[in-house]
Motif scaffolding. Structure first.
Motif, PDB file in Angstrom:
ATOM      1  N   GLY A 140       0.946  -1.409  -0.168  1.00 17.06           N
ATOM      2  CA  GLY A 140       0.129   0.022  -0.044  1.00 17.06           C
ATOM      3  C   GLY A 140       0.836   1.178   0.197  1.00 17.06           C
ATOM      4  O   GLY A 140       0.403   2.429   0.016  1.00 17.06           O
ATOM      5  N   LEU A 141       2.258   1.318   0.052  1.00 18.57           N
ATOM      6  CA  LEU A 141       2.919   2.436  -0.099  1.00 18.57           C
ATOM      7  C   LEU A 141       3.202   3.164  -1.338  1.00 18.57           C
ATOM      8  O   LEU A 141       3.159   4.390  -1.222  1.00 18.57           O
ATOM      9  CB  LEU A 141       4.288   2.017   0.435  1.00 18.57           C
ATOM     10  N   ALA A 142       3.145   2.486  -2.277  1.00 21.34           N
ATOM     11  CA  ALA A 142       3.217   3.087  -3.645  1.00 21.34           C
ATOM     12  C   ALA A 142       1.854   3.739  -4.177  1.00 21.34           C
ATOM     13  O   ALA A 142       0.875   3.393  -3.819  1.00 21.34           O
ATOM     14  CB  ALA A 142       3.780   2.079  -4.882  1.00 21.34           C
ATOM     15  N   ASN A 143       2.237   4.880  -4.974  1.00 21.59           N
ATOM     16  CA  ASN A 143       0.947   5.421  -5.364  1.00 21.59           C
ATOM     17  C   ASN A 143       0.978   5.161  -6.982  1.00 21.59           C
ATOM     18  O   ASN A 143       1.316   5.673  -7.873  1.00 21.59           O
ATOM     19  CB  ASN A 143       1.072   7.160  -5.547  1.00 21.59           C
ATOM     20  N   GLY A 144       0.064   4.194  -7.127  1.00 25.21           N
ATOM     21  CA  GLY A 144       0.135   3.467  -8.436  1.00 25.21           C
ATOM     22  C   GLY A 144       1.401   2.988  -8.944  1.00 25.21           C
ATOM     23  O   GLY A 144       2.045   2.184  -8.041  1.00 25.21           O
ATOM     24  N   GLU A 145       1.813   3.574  -9.922  1.00 27.05           N
ATOM     25  CA  GLU A 145       3.164   3.024 -10.494  1.00 27.05           C
ATOM     26  C   GLU A 145       4.216   3.757  -9.865  1.00 27.05           C
ATOM     27  O   GLU A 145       5.417   3.610 -10.118  1.00 27.05           O
ATOM     28  CB  GLU A 145       3.051   3.422 -12.043  1.00 27.05           C
ATOM     29  N   GLN A 146       3.817   4.980  -9.270  1.00 27.71           N
ATOM     30  CA  GLN A 146       4.841   5.800  -8.614  1.00 27.71           C
ATOM     31  C   GLN A 146       5.313   5.186  -7.365  1.00 27.71           C
ATOM     32  O   GLN A 146       4.444   5.194  -6.201  1.00 27.71           O
ATOM     33  CB  GLN A 146       4.124   7.107  -8.698  1.00 27.71           C
ATOM     34  N   LEU A 147       6.595   4.826  -7.354  1.00 25.80           N
ATOM     35  CA  LEU A 147       6.967   4.228  -6.019  1.00 25.80           C
ATOM     36  C   LEU A 147       7.201   5.202  -4.679  1.00 25.80           C
ATOM     37  O   LEU A 147       7.263   6.496  -4.998  1.00 25.80           O
ATOM     38  CB  LEU A 147       8.666   3.732  -5.824  1.00 25.80           C
ATOM     39  N   HIS A 148       6.836   4.917  -3.612  1.00 23.02           N
ATOM     40  CA  HIS A 148       6.926   5.673  -2.492  1.00 23.02           C
ATOM     41  C   HIS A 148       8.646   6.093  -2.418  1.00 23.02           C
ATOM     42  O   HIS A 148       9.348   5.244  -2.688  1.00 23.02           O
ATOM     43  CB  HIS A 148       6.668   4.906  -1.138  1.00 23.02           C
ATOM     44  N   PRO A 149       8.944   7.459  -2.246  1.00 27.69           N
ATOM     45  CA  PRO A 149      10.182   7.634  -2.158  1.00 27.69           C
ATOM     46  C   PRO A 149      11.037   6.610  -1.347  1.00 27.69           C
ATOM     47  O   PRO A 149      12.301   6.528  -1.627  1.00 27.69           O
ATOM     48  CB  PRO A 149      10.110   9.083  -1.419  1.00 27.69           C
ATOM     49  N   PHE A 206      15.487   2.893  -1.633  1.00 25.08           N
ATOM     50  CA  PHE A 206      16.008   1.449  -1.287  1.00 25.08           C
ATOM     51  C   PHE A 206      16.257   0.882  -2.828  1.00 25.08           C
ATOM     52  O   PHE A 206      17.433  -0.077  -2.715  1.00 25.08           O
ATOM     53  CB  PHE A 206      14.968   0.577  -0.701  1.00 25.08           C
ATOM     54  N   VAL A 207      15.759   1.044  -3.814  1.00 23.86           N
ATOM     55  CA  VAL A 207      16.166   0.502  -5.196  1.00 23.86           C
ATOM     56  C   VAL A 207      17.478   1.252  -5.410  1.00 23.86           C
ATOM     57  O   VAL A 207      18.400   0.332  -5.686  1.00 23.86           O
ATOM     58  CB  VAL A 207      15.219   0.796  -6.245  1.00 23.86           C
ATOM     59  N   GLU A 208      17.632   2.649  -5.463  1.00 22.25           N
ATOM     60  CA  GLU A 208      18.749   3.207  -6.061  1.00 22.25           C
ATOM     61  C   GLU A 208      19.866   2.943  -5.045  1.00 22.25           C
ATOM     62  O   GLU A 208      21.073   2.929  -5.622  1.00 22.25           O
ATOM     63  CB  GLU A 208      18.495   4.767  -5.806  1.00 22.25           C
ATOM     64  N   HIS A 209      19.826   2.641  -3.686  1.00 22.45           N
ATOM     65  CA  HIS A 209      20.993   2.554  -2.899  1.00 22.45           C
ATOM     66  C   HIS A 209      21.388   1.145  -2.639  1.00 22.45           C
ATOM     67  O   HIS A 209      22.114   0.822  -1.814  1.00 22.45           O
ATOM     68  CB  HIS A 209      20.743   3.251  -1.363  1.00 22.45           C
ATOM     69  N   ALA A 222      19.858   4.615   1.951  1.00 18.11           N
ATOM     70  CA  ALA A 222      18.744   4.934   1.411  1.00 18.11           C
ATOM     71  C   ALA A 222      17.606   5.833   2.445  1.00 18.11           C
ATOM     72  O   ALA A 222      17.196   6.641   1.747  1.00 18.11           O
ATOM     73  CB  ALA A 222      17.744   3.487   1.352  1.00 18.11           C
ATOM     74  N   ILE A 223      17.777   5.508   3.499  1.00 12.29           N
ATOM     75  CA  ILE A 223      16.813   6.286   4.302  1.00 12.29           C
ATOM     76  C   ILE A 223      17.434   7.702   4.531  1.00 12.29           C
ATOM     77  O   ILE A 223      16.294   8.811   4.426  1.00 12.29           O
ATOM     78  CB  ILE A 223      16.870   5.622   5.846  1.00 12.29           C
ATOM     79  N   LYS A 224      18.470   8.037   4.525  1.00 12.42           N
ATOM     80  CA  LYS A 224      19.105   9.384   4.451  1.00 12.42           C
ATOM     81  C   LYS A 224      18.667  10.074   3.158  1.00 12.42           C
ATOM     82  O   LYS A 224      18.261  11.190   3.282  1.00 12.42           O
ATOM     83  CB  LYS A 224      20.496   9.333   4.611  1.00 12.42           C
ATOM     84  N   ASP A 225      18.808   9.333   2.326  1.00 15.99           N
ATOM     85  CA  ASP A 225      18.394   9.847   0.785  1.00 15.99           C
ATOM     86  C   ASP A 225      16.895  10.304   0.781  1.00 15.99           C
ATOM     87  O   ASP A 225      16.425  11.324   0.240  1.00 15.99           O
ATOM     88  CB  ASP A 225      18.827   9.020  -0.251  1.00 15.99           C
TER      89      ASP A 225
END
Lengths: 749, 330, 153
Positions: C76-85, C90-93, C144-147
């Protein structure tokens, strides 16, 4: 970050990242087929004896119960021929015994009955109602107790574990040499991936589908199909994601066959999600080790003799050797005399198995601590001592190591860490009231390559699907194989879909021994050649192709998306045009499985170095690791982010090993007293330091066409020694039995 | 986990009347310990009375400068970060934050934490045949078993388990009073009388009666409790039970100890109020030598076993450090 | 016993065994398998979900207790296709390896930031210690959390 450019692949995000952060990634026990029931085990709480009676009456009458199996009534598969199972496509078993096979109890925690009910709640409750009575016998629980039964295995997985070179004993009596001899102890350690093992078994006539958390779908398929006397393809094994493994999901453990037996008995699919406590007794562990190392060196630090004697435990229902000496002292330094001995004591404890760098991990802990002790005895810098004994050739096989850059690891690591500022005197460095210690150790892990095949489906839109029955344990395999497929096939990364984790796919070996990238990468290299050839076959018959009437064998990939003449790249054709003109929607090729060629002229081994800082309050001495520099020479790094993460994770597990991990057993029942994640301490976020990872060296193309040597295991090797050496440097106390918990340092105050 | 009926309590009276009339009924609050023990088959209630929605979550000043009242259902995380607690009783805030994890603290309640059961392996896992706490008369598996986490003070031959709570240690040092309500009315139990030593009845952890519900914990006004410190020593940096812990509250006047309250965790079947150490500190100069002497006095009676003897020295040092830290506070 | 929950914004009614934990309800009945079972005893944090915005271990909480409450899971975190920040960070880092503890880490991280416990590296480390990552990706989780904090700021 100073990285050697030519070994580093792109810093891509994982292709499966989105699935993992949204909860969409489905792990094995999350595929709930219709009517799926739940299994809950009943276990022995004695370590040896016989099952006297199983009273399941009350449990059978409990709500929702569908079946209760024990040795008295379980559907009986047959023993799959065990001999063939070592190191091959036949799968791996460590506990060489069928679950519920007979009334014998070999270890505490052995499954003795299994309840199947419609819900978890019903199964858990009914399992508590099954009354099993035992006739206990005196168990063997320690090395001392099992002394008479001790064995000295010649080999472990076809590799010699008792090594002898030169005259070690005579050299060790040479009074002109500086010597140390010490015993190092490591406790039982348990893998504890956060995903507990588990299997869903669903029968459809004589066909069986298993959703199994495994490092080896093809191995599970082979063992289970042979056990049930079914054609191999009748058993399908599915495992798209593995929630960590570290070795405990490589073999087929009792719950896998038990699930299939229970599903047969209950007549519905059965989910057997192994409980956390059973991850300590029924999916293997790293056996405890006692390693005695003797080293002798000249005044200037040249090793003249090394002796590494290891005692470990195995179970009475499976043989496993943690070959500490062969995999550390047997490969590490240049010494004219080396002796390695391994003795295994069978006890009534569940069967150990490979856990991240089996042999290398405890072996390098002991060896690299011993080297630190030798450096102290010689009054020599620990890095200099290692440089003085650098082995250009494999010390036993006496052939050169391929693409070895260990000197560079030491140099880069020392520089990044600031090693030159180290005061060699123990207890000399402080941060306020805290003792500061700097330690280092060498890391090593062999390059393994097995055999694999792959399939490619190239479509006319330029996209491709690539399949191999390999696995992603968190290692980044999905991403690395997408990357390798893209490079080898000549198809953009975004257009490649790599699929794994299904026994329907071409053969992939166990994802263990850090072999996958080299093995599957080689298969991808081969299948790419086949694809290019298949496209060439079409092109040379196509009058509209620039390659018309050329010889297919003269054609190769000349740039991504195009094949052309090897000696005239300009004469080329695109994959898409070839397919379109041939009226094909797609083309499919599959490589053959063949034994890898063994290169006996070189030795393939990864190396590295860890530099570690610890801080310790001398009065309340819990060790905190504050920073680590890790430099790795492992050939080419296919994808940087997951690779770096593997080293970080390995080092963190090594820190856990050094400071907190231990599975302790009750001396009376033989049950582990430490059998949950509150009592088995793994590193938390608050324990984890900043870890600076650097990769050095060159691609090892002599090893395979991808140039990689694997990365999953080297991270943990040496790490515990580097921590222990830093603790010595901080405190002046050498703790030689892990883990180094606060109680062991109380006398440093 | 055996089947049980579930009742959501509408008021404290109803809750107490259910547990008073059904000996196998249990109160369910945060559930972090009870549900775990039910999964293990150690606790087997036939009825659960869920009190989570009762209005017992207050954290408020008692009238007339009488201290602070913490509702029995106040969550550990809310107590730990409440300004009244952070400012007046830092030792309690620190103890709570040293315990468990943020997620568990969000569930766990004040009353539930008071009733937290031991982490002794032999108690927690019914696979072990011996545990006098779980099954009176079966023996103590820990006595000759693996006993690294076990008691060194106040234990008996029947039981060497420890109380695992951090919060309880701070409450013991703060002379908290547990407010309970039973079928017949309310009463107050001083924290020192709340938990029991094992003696011959290690199966009984506390003096709470079967029909009683913890409604609140009162902290008396202790002006000098601002000078307090909780020190926890464990095997890893976070999310682990204490090997040894110390809650120390110091009343210092011109470098002299006017009064000290010290409690130890991880060493006994109950949070161990270190009265001998306190007596030894009275009127003395606040220095390390005094602290060490006090620690020696307290631990003189300690007895270790095969794997836990280290706790004796560790506890002494922890006392010294906790007191030193408290003494050094501005 | 009937329960009604609002899960990821959707009203859900189910008839559950009183013994069913919130985690087992999510995973086995509602096929919301994003919340993970890593120990079933509150010792790993893989089952972390948000109840009325607070992070809890869903394995130690009975489903019936949460009647009428709002549950947010990783699904339930993502907004449709838009990932939650936090998911994107987490993906990026590369804040995970095997991904099994990840939903719990991310739910926990979202709460950690909201609680105001992500002001420094050390604070993040301590307040994320209830989520074990056996793969040991902790430094990347902290990054990831810092970012995510920085990008929201």
């Amino acid at each position: 970050m100073a990285q050697t450019a030519n070994i580093l692949g792109p810093a891509r995000n994982r292709v499966d990242g989105r699935a993992k952060v949204t909860g969409a990634a489905k792990y094995s026990v999350e595929f709930t087929p219709p009517k799926c029931a739940y299994a809950w085990p009943v276990e022995s709480n004695i370590a040896k004896g016989k099952i006297a009676a199983v009273d399941a009456k009350e449990a059978q009458a409990a709500p929702g119960v569908l079946a209760i199996i024990s040795h008295l009534n379980a559907p009986k598969p047959k023993e799959p021929a065990a001999k063939k199972e070592r190191n091959s496509g036949h799968g791996i078993r460590n506990e060489e015994r069928l679950p519920f096979g007979d009334d014998e109890v070999h270890y505490a925690g052995q499954y003795v009955a299994l309840v199947v009910a419609q819900t978890i709640e019903q199964a858990r409750y009914a399992a508590g109602l099954v009354r099993v009575t035992f006739t206990p016998e005196e168990p063997l629980l320690t090395m001392k107790a099992a002394e008479d039964k001790a064995k000295k295995p010649e080999t472990n997985h076809d590799e010699h574990v008792q090594l002898k070179k030169g005259d070690v004993d005579a050299t060790l009596t040479d009074s002109g040499l500086t010597k140390i001899e010490q015993t190092y102890i490591t406790p039982t350690e348990t893998h504890n991936p956060i995903e507990m093992s588990g299997t869903i078994a669903a029968w459809d006539g004589d066909k069986l589908t298993l959703w199994d958390a495994t490092q080896f779908v093809k191995g599970v398929q082979s063992i289970v199909s042979r056990a049930w006397n079914l054609p191999t393809e009748n058993v399908r094994v599915i495992c798209p994601f593995v929630g960590g493994a570290f070795g405990c999901k490589g073999a087929v453990w009792p719950h896998v066959l038990a699930a299939s037996m229970a599903a047969k008995a209950a007549g519905v699919p059965v989910k057997f999600h192994v409980r956390r406590q059973d991850m300590f007794t029924s999916t293997g562990h790293r056996t405890p080790t006692e390693q005695t190392i003797a080293l002798a060196a000249t005044r200037d630090g040249k090793l003249r003799a090394m002796r590494h004697v290891t005692n470990t435990l195995t179970s009475t229902v499976g043989e496993f050797t943690e070959s500490c000496g062969a995999r550390s002292t047997g490969v590490m330094y240049d010494s004219p005399a080396i002796r390695v001995e391994e003795t295994v004591f069978p006890v009534n404890v569940s069967t150990p198995t490979f856990m991240r760098a089996p042999g290398e991990c405890p072996g390098t802990y002991a060896l690299e601590c011993a080297m630190d002790e030798l450096a102290v005895a010689l009054k020599m810098d620990p890095v200099q001592l290692r440089l003085a004994n650098h082995a250009d050739n494999h010390p036993i096989k006496n052939v050169p190591f391929s693409a070895k850059h260990l000197r560079e690891c030491y140099q880069v690591g020392a520089e990044k860490f600031g090693w030159a500022k180290r005061n060699a005197q123990p207890r000399s460095m402080r941060d306020g009231g805290l003792l500061v210690g700097w330690g280092m150790a060498t890391k090593t892990y062999p390059a393994h390559k097995m055999n694999a095949a792959a399939k490619v489906i190239l479509r006319a839109d330029g996209s491709a699907t690539v399949q191999c029955a390999t696995h992603d344990l968190g290692t980044g395999a999905y991403t690395a194989f997408t990357q390798i497929s893209s490079e080898q096939l000549g198809i953009p990364f975004e257009k490649v879909t790599f699929e794994l984790g299904k026994s329907d796919f071409p053969f992939g070996p166990v994802a263990g021994g850090s072999n996958s990238t080299a093995t599957v990468g080689t298969a991808l290299h081969e299948v790419a050649g086949l694809l290019h050839n298949a496209l060439a076959q079409l092109a040379v018959k196509d009058s509209k192709s620039p390659l018309y009437n050329e010889k297919a064998d003269d054609i190769t990939m000349v740039e991504p998306g195009r094949i052309g003449l090897k000696n005239a790249h300009a004469k080329s054709d695109s994959y898409i045009d070839i397919l379109r003109r041939a009226g094909r929607d797609s083309i499919e090729v599959q490589s053959e499985l063949k034994e890898p060629e063994e290169n006996k002229k070189q030795s393939f081994q990864s190396f590295g170095a860890d530099f570690v800082e610890v801080k310790i309050d001398p009065l309340l001495p819990r060790v905190q690791v504050t920073r680590v520099v890790s430099v790795i020479n492992c050939g080419r790094v296919v994808t940087f982010k997951p690779a770096r993460n593997q080293i970080i994770g390995g080092v963190n597990m090594g820190i856990g090993m050094a400071l907190m991990e231990a599975t302790e057993y009750d001396p009376q029942t033989g049950l582990p007293v430490i059998r949950n994640l509150a009592d088995y301490h793994v590193v938390t976020n608050a324990d984890a330091p900043v870890i600076d990872v650097t990769f050095v060296g060159e691609p090892d193309f002599a090893f395979n066409p991808i140039g990689c040597r694997g990365i999953g295991e080297i991270g943990i090797t040496g790490a515990a020694a580097a921590v222990a050496n830093a603790v010595y440097h901080a405190t002046g106390k050498r703790v030689r039995d892990l883990p180094i918990t606060p109680d062991k340092l109380l006398d440093i105050a | 986990m055996n089947p049980f009926s579930y009742t959501r309590a509408v008021d404290p009276q109803q809750a107490t009347s259910v547990i008073g009339s059904n000996a196998s009924a249990k109160i369910l609050a945060g559930g972090t310990n009870l549900i775990d023990l039910m999964k293990m088959g150690v606790e087997r209630p036939t009825q659960l009375v869920d009190i989570n929605r009762l209005p017992l979550t207050q954290i408020e000043e008692l009238p007339n400068g009488g201290g602070v009242r913490i509702g029995g259902l106040a969550r550990n995380s809310d107590v730990a970060e409440h300004p009244l607690i952070v400012q007046r009783y830092p030792v309690l805030s620190q103890a709570l934050l040293a315990g468990a994890s943020p997620q568990l603290r969000n569930l766990a309640t004040t009353g539930g934490n008071l009733l937290q059961r031991t982490r002794c392996y032999y108690f927690y896992d019914p696979a072990f045949p011996q545990c006098n706490k779980r099954q009176p008369g079966s023996g103590c598996g820990a006595l000759n078993g693996f006993n690294r986490i076990h008691a060194i003070l106040g234990q008996s031959e029947q039981c060497i388990a420890t109380n695992p709570s951090d919060m309880n240690v701070a409450l013991a040092a703060l002379d908290a009073v547990v407010q309970v309500q039973g079928a017949k009315g309310a009463r107050s139990i001083p924290i020192g009388d709340f938990h029991r030593l094992p003696g011959d009845t290690p199966n009984i952890d506390t003096n709470l009666q079967a029909d009683e519900l913890i409604t609140a914990v009162d902290l008396p006004a202790i002006p000098f409790a601002t000078r307090s410190h909780y020190l926890k020593i464990r095997d890893r940096a976070s999310y682990a039970f204490a090997l040894v812990s110390v809650a120390a509250v110091l009343d210092l006047q011109n470098g002299k100890i006017n009064g000290a309250r010290i409690a130890l965790g991880g060493v006994a079947h109950k949070p161990w109020r270190a009265q001998k150490a306190e007596a030894a500190l009275q009127g003395q100069t606040a220095d390390e030598k005094t602290f060490r002497a006090a620690a020696e006095a307290e631990l003189a009676a300690a007895k270790g076993y095969k794997h836990n003897s280290f706790k004796i020295e560790l506890a002494k040092r922890a006392i010294v450090r906790a007191l030193s830290t408290a003494a050094a506070m501005a | 016993m009937p329960v009604r929950l609002k899960i990821n914004g959707k009203d859900i009614s189910a008839d559950v065994d009183t013994r069913t934990t919130l985690l087992d309800l999510l995973r086995e009945r509602l096929q919301l398998t994003g919340s993970k079972k890593g120990c079933d005893h509150g010792q790993c944090g893989a089952c972390t979900v948000l109840v009325n915005g607070r992070r809890i271990n869903s394995c130690l909480s009975l489903a019936v207790v949460h009647d009428g409450e709002e549950i947010t899971t990783i699904e339930g975190l993502a907004n449709g296709e838009q990932l939650h920040p936090m998911q994107a960070a987490f993906v990026e880092h590369d804040g995970f390896q095997c991904g099994y503890c990840t939903p719990g880490q991310i739910c926990s991280a979202v709460a950690c930031v909201k609680e105001g416990h992500a002001k420094s590296d050390d604070e993040i480390r301590e307040w994320m210690s209830g989520n074990l990552c056996r793969c040991g990706a902790y430094p990347n989780i902290v990054d990831a959390i810092k970012d995510a904090v920085a990008k929201n700021a």
